[in-house]
Design a protein around this motif. Structure first.
Motif, PDB file in Angstrom:
ATOM      1  N   SER A   1       1.039  -1.590   0.335  1.00  0.00           N
ATOM      2  CA  SER A   1      -0.036  -0.339   0.227  1.00  0.00           C
ATOM      3  C   SER A   1       0.973   0.672   0.080  1.00  0.00           C
ATOM      4  O   SER A   1       1.995   0.969   0.086  1.00  0.00           O
ATOM      5  CB  SER A   1      -0.685   0.850   1.173  1.00  0.00           C
ATOM      6  N   PRO A   2       0.174   2.359   0.256  1.00  0.00           N
ATOM      7  CA  PRO A   2       0.950   3.935   0.203  1.00  0.00           C
ATOM      8  C   PRO A   2       1.730   3.861   1.308  1.00  0.00           C
ATOM      9  O   PRO A   2       1.243   2.935   2.728  1.00  0.00           O
ATOM     10  CB  PRO A   2       0.284   4.861  -0.007  1.00  0.00           C
TER      11      PRO A   2
ATOM     12  N   CYS B   1       1.729   5.898   4.630  1.00  0.00           N
ATOM     13  CA  CYS B   1       0.978   6.423   5.901  1.00  0.00           C
ATOM     14  C   CYS B   1       1.307   6.678   7.529  1.00  0.00           C
ATOM     15  O   CYS B   1       1.921   5.980   7.259  1.00  0.00           O
ATOM     16  CB  CYS B   1      -0.754   5.534   5.952  1.00  0.00           C
TER      17      CYS B   1
ATOM     18  N   TRP C   1       5.276   5.934  10.950  1.00  0.00           N
ATOM     19  CA  TRP C   1       4.017   5.595   9.928  1.00  0.00           C
ATOM     20  C   TRP C   1       4.013   4.192   9.037  1.00  0.00           C
ATOM     21  O   TRP C   1       4.752   3.290  10.001  1.00  0.00           O
ATOM     22  CB  TRP C   1       5.199   5.809   9.059  1.00  0.00           C
TER      23      TRP C   1
ATOM     24  N   THR D   1      -3.077  10.177   6.644  1.00  0.00           N
ATOM     25  CA  THR D   1      -2.524  10.903   6.523  1.00  0.00           C
ATOM     26  C   THR D   1      -1.321  10.425   5.351  1.00  0.00           C
ATOM     27  O   THR D   1      -0.684   9.375   5.228  1.00  0.00           O
ATOM     28  CB  THR D   1      -1.563  12.003   6.365  1.00  0.00           C
ATOM     29  N   VAL D   2      -1.951  10.307   3.950  1.00  0.00           N
ATOM     30  CA  VAL D   2      -0.835   9.287   3.141  1.00  0.00           C
ATOM     31  C   VAL D   2       0.314  10.148   2.089  1.00  0.00           C
ATOM     32  O   VAL D   2      -0.024  11.107   2.124  1.00  0.00           O
ATOM     33  CB  VAL D   2      -2.365   8.623   1.314  1.00  0.00           C
ATOM     34  N   LEU D   3       1.604   9.569   2.665  1.00  0.00           N
ATOM     35  CA  LEU D   3       2.070  10.195   2.556  1.00  0.00           C
ATOM     36  C   LEU D   3       2.967  10.354   1.033  1.00  0.00           C
ATOM     37  O   LEU D   3       3.017   9.570   0.283  1.00  0.00           O
ATOM     38  CB  LEU D   3       3.741   9.673   3.628  1.00  0.00           C
ATOM     39  N   ARG D   4       2.873  12.062   0.285  1.00  0.00           N
ATOM     40  CA  ARG D   4       3.191  11.913  -0.715  1.00  0.00           C
ATOM     41  C   ARG D   4       3.725  12.636  -0.660  1.00  0.00           C
ATOM     42  O   ARG D   4       3.849  13.824  -0.487  1.00  0.00           O
ATOM     43  CB  ARG D   4       2.309  12.710  -1.814  1.00  0.00           C
ATOM     44  N   PRO D   5       5.605  13.533  -1.850  1.00  0.00           N
ATOM     45  CA  PRO D   5       5.220  11.489  -2.748  1.00  0.00           C
ATOM     46  C   PRO D   5       6.264  10.483  -1.953  1.00  0.00           C
ATOM     47  O   PRO D   5       6.355  10.486  -0.850  1.00  0.00           O
ATOM     48  CB  PRO D   5       6.666  11.671  -3.558  1.00  0.00           C
ATOM     49  N   ASP D   6       5.808   8.844  -2.458  1.00  0.00           N
ATOM     50  CA  ASP D   6       5.827   8.125  -1.999  1.00  0.00           C
ATOM     51  C   ASP D   6       7.945   7.864  -0.873  1.00  0.00           C
ATOM     52  O   ASP D   6       8.109   8.162  -1.270  1.00  0.00           O
ATOM     53  CB  ASP D   6       6.593   6.920  -2.504  1.00  0.00           C
TER      54      ASP D   6
END
Length: 167
Positions: free
Chosen positions: A42-43, A45, A58, A160-165
């Motif tokens: 997954s992404p 988070c 994380w 919260t999805v961390l972007r960029p990965d």
């Protein structure tokens, strides 16, 4: 395409870290890939530490096929945690270099180890990454997809999805 051997089951493992998380999560992903072959993930988070005042965690979820039993897989995950700096007997509510929890193993239902993992239904940092990886998966003993459970989860905004990965 050839079907996988009948003794393989899909494992979903939750990974988390709040001590040098990029380094520890990368190392965990590398170890899992070496041991189990290709993994899906997954992404990454981020969420606040639960139950104590500490750095944000994380979290992510990985999926791979294995013929190991649940007990054998949990033993391998705990051994990986120790190799990555987690002390045996460490406090539950404390910073962690790595936390690796077996969430699902095929359609297995078990009390020891607990499967499906009980925190899937109570913790955003467990359900969210699992839903991002396998939204159509139905939990053993349930009728609703993981994606639907996440869509209706009251604590979804805690993640919260961390972007960029970052990995």
């Amino acid at each position: 395409m050839t079907a996988p051997p009948a003794d393989l089951r899909r494992a979903y493992v939750g990974l988390g870290s709040n001590v040098a998380p990029a380094s520890h999560l990368r190392r965990a992903l590398d170890e899992l890939t070496v041991r189990f072959g290709p993994i899906e993930r997954s992404p990454v988070c981020s969420s606040a530490a639960v139950g104590y005042d500490g750095p944000d965690y994380w979290n992510l979820c990985v999926g791979f096929d294995t013929s190991l039993t649940a007990a054998a897989l949990v033993a391998r995950l705990k051994a990986m945690e120790r190799r990555l700096g987690r002390a045996a007997g460490e406090l539950r509510l404390a910073p962690k270099s790595i936390d690796a929890d077996l969430l699902l193993l095929g359609d297995l239902r078990s009390s020891s180890p607990p499967l499906p993992h009980p925190e899937i239904l109570t913790r955003a940092y467990v359900l969210g990454p699992l839903a991002m990886l396998a939204p159509e998966r139905i939990l053993p003993g349930h009728e609703t997809t993981v994606g639907e459970l996440w869509k209706n989860f009251p604590g979804a905004d805690a993640l919260t999805v961390l972007r960029p990965d970052p990995l």
